[in-house]
Design an enzyme around this catalytic site. Structure first.
Site, PDB file in Angstrom:
ATOM      1  N   GLU A 174       2.916  -6.857   0.274  1.00 13.21           N
ATOM      2  CA  GLU A 174       2.277  -5.979   1.260  1.00 13.21           C
ATOM      3  C   GLU A 174       0.893  -6.457   1.715  1.00 13.21           C
ATOM      4  O   GLU A 174      -0.115  -5.784   1.476  1.00 13.21           O
ATOM      5  CB  GLU A 174       2.170  -4.548   0.705  1.00 13.21           C
ATOM      6  CG  GLU A 174       3.513  -3.943   0.327  1.00 13.21           C
ATOM      7  CD  GLU A 174       3.401  -2.500  -0.166  1.00 13.21           C
ATOM      8  OE1 GLU A 174       2.281  -1.992  -0.320  1.00 13.21           O
ATOM      9  OE2 GLU A 174       4.449  -1.883  -0.395  1.00 13.21           O
ATOM     10  N   GLU A 354      11.143  -2.348  -2.504  1.00 12.43           N
ATOM     11  CA  GLU A 354      10.599  -1.064  -2.995  1.00 12.43           C
ATOM     12  C   GLU A 354      11.143   0.050  -2.124  1.00 12.43           C
ATOM     13  O   GLU A 354      11.168  -0.056  -0.893  1.00 12.43           O
ATOM     14  CB  GLU A 354       9.072  -1.004  -2.906  1.00 12.43           C
ATOM     15  CG  GLU A 354       8.336  -1.837  -3.902  1.00 12.43           C
ATOM     16  CD  GLU A 354       6.821  -1.706  -3.772  1.00 12.43           C
ATOM     17  OE1 GLU A 354       6.324  -0.662  -3.285  1.00 12.43           O
ATOM     18  OE2 GLU A 354       6.130  -2.665  -4.153  1.00 12.43           O
TER      19      GLU A 354
END
Ligand code: IFM
Length: 447
Positions: A174, A354
């Site tokens: 991320e 995720e």
């Protein structure tokens, strides 16, 4: 015990589909200063007054460092085919460059070997935000190109040590969060609030990714190498042209800014024009390095965002169901996102690296009821099945998270685990969602 709620997927998953669970080093390991580990920017950030909602830190977290065998047994009990974890750079290189800390590498040896001994494939991420503090203090961290080069050195060290056994390497987790929350909004470490810095950081992160891809391959690993992005469809709140433009810009800053250089060899022109003087300095050859072909793209999906010209960023449509983070529950957005990636980028195989939700659980007498989370997971898994049925190549799904853990600026107040952690005693209790996931994996076949 009440009967197991049943939520069969609408369609079967392809043979070999990987079911997994994920964590990250800083959020679970603890042992923040043990066996030679150096401090990270998150260790320092947690010590600054007012940064973490409950004033806590990652010093002990889930104490995973000391409870490794117990947690490996938990993964085996769940029946996952893979475990996604991250490696703490300052455990491997306490000062971020130079000397390597042997006990740190030995911990990851034990982790990887313990997984393999249980038939679980290790999916490693090299950078999940815990930058060695020395690099921040010496060079300004990711603001400096220097950090991208040091990251490649670290990737080579890990590749040489673990590359013969790890099943998958992700370079970064991320990068948007590191750049924007850490350097533009200043709510995550290192707590800087300056947009030009944030954009330069995003470029150096991507550069570091590209250099690390080369370094891992040069280290001789046969494992697939990729990157993990957090992506959300950005929808306009109304049909007005202003809201549509805002949604397009949010998509540009949050998704295309990362996807275009990775897969198209350029930054999006509309976003560069919007940034004006805040656009990063880019050197010759950088985009070639960033665009190195990768073997997979990891997608972290939690919600959509709803854009309105008159309002700041909003993660939810008014009146929608939200999680304990205030994030809208919107499973259809995952199918939409996966199809869009397939259509616009022709990416390598995708993994949902995720997906999960924070909710307030009902813990009583050895059982933890979390029907909200169970339903969230079942609905999102079904959204993945739908994307696969529409032709998207998705190879795996990792629930976030195996354990309740340190949720960054929210401290321990937000619980994402399918296994409850009593932070006073360290005790682990599988929640209803863990029992459901276990049965679900068993029914769908473990890859
Ligand atoms: O806990 C985080 C994780 O570290 C990165 N992705 C989002 C999760 C939930 O906020």
């Amino acid at each position: 015990m009440p009967p197991e709620p049943s939520a069969p997927p609408p369609r079967p998953f392809p043979a070999g589909f990987v079911w997994g669970a994920a964590t990250s080093a800083f959020q679970v390991e603890g042992a923040a200063a043990q066996d030679g580990k150096g401090p990270s920017i998150w260790d320092a950030f947690c010590r600054e007054a007012g940064r973490i909602a409950d004033g806590s830190s990652g010093e002990v977290a889930c104490d995973h460092y000391h409870r490794l065998e117990e947690d490996l047994d938990l993964l085996a009990w769940l029946g996952v085919g893979a475990y996604r974890f991250s490696i703490a750079w300052p455990r491997v290189q306490p000062a971020g460059s130079g000397a390597v800390n042997e006990p740190g590498l030995a911990f990851y040896d034990r982790l990887v070997d313990g997984l393999l001994a249980r038939g679980i494939r290790p999916f490693a991420t090299l950078y999940h935000w815990d930058l060695p503090l020395a690099l921040q203090e010496r060079h300004g961290g990711w603001r400096s190109r220097e950090t991208a080069h040091r990251f490649a050195d670290y990737a080579a060290i890990v590749g040489r040590r673990l590359g013969d056994r790890v099943a998958s390497f992700a370079t970064l987790n991320e990068p948007w969060v590191v750049a924007v929350l850490g350097h533009e909004r200043g709510v995550f470490a290192p707590g800087i609030a300056d947009r030009a810095t944030a954009m330069q950081v995003s470029h150096h992160l991507l550069l570091g990714h590209g250099l690390a891809v080369d370094a891992l391959r040069a280290a001789g690993t046969a494992a697939p190498v990729g990157i993990v992005l957090n992506l959300s469809p950005a929808h306009a709140r109304t049909t007005s042209a202003e809201d549509a433009a805002k949604a397009r810009l949010e998509d540009g800053l949050g998704a295309r800014w990362y996807l275009d250089p990775l897969f198209k060899g350029r930054y999006p022109a509309d976003v560069l024009a919007h940034l004006g003087p805040d656009a990063p300095a880019i050197r010759d050859g950088d985009l070639q390095a960033i665009g190195r072909p990768i073997d997979f793209l990891g997608v972290n999906y939690y919600m959509r965002t709803v854009a309105s010209a008159g309002e700041p960023w909003s993660p939810a449509q008014a009146g929608a169901a939200v999680t304990d983070m205030g994030w809208e529950v919107y499973p259809a957005g995952l199918t939409e996102l996966l199809e869009r990636l397939h259509r616009d980028y022709a990416p390598p195989p995708l993994y949902i690296t995720e997906n999960g939700a924070a909710f307030k659980d009902l813990a009583a007498a050895g059982a933890v009821e979390d029907e909200d989370r169970r339903r969230y997971l079942a609905d999102h898994v079904a959204a993945v099945a739908e994307a696969i049925a529409r032709g998207v190549d998705v190879r795996g799904y990792f629930v976030w998270s195996l354990l309740d853990n340190f949720e960054w600026a929210s401290g321990y107040e937000k619980r994402f685990g399918i296994v409850r952690v009593d932070f006073a005693t360290g005790e682990r209790t599988p929640k209803r969602s863990a029992h459901w996931y276990r049965q679900f994996i068993a029914a769908n076949g473990r890859a």
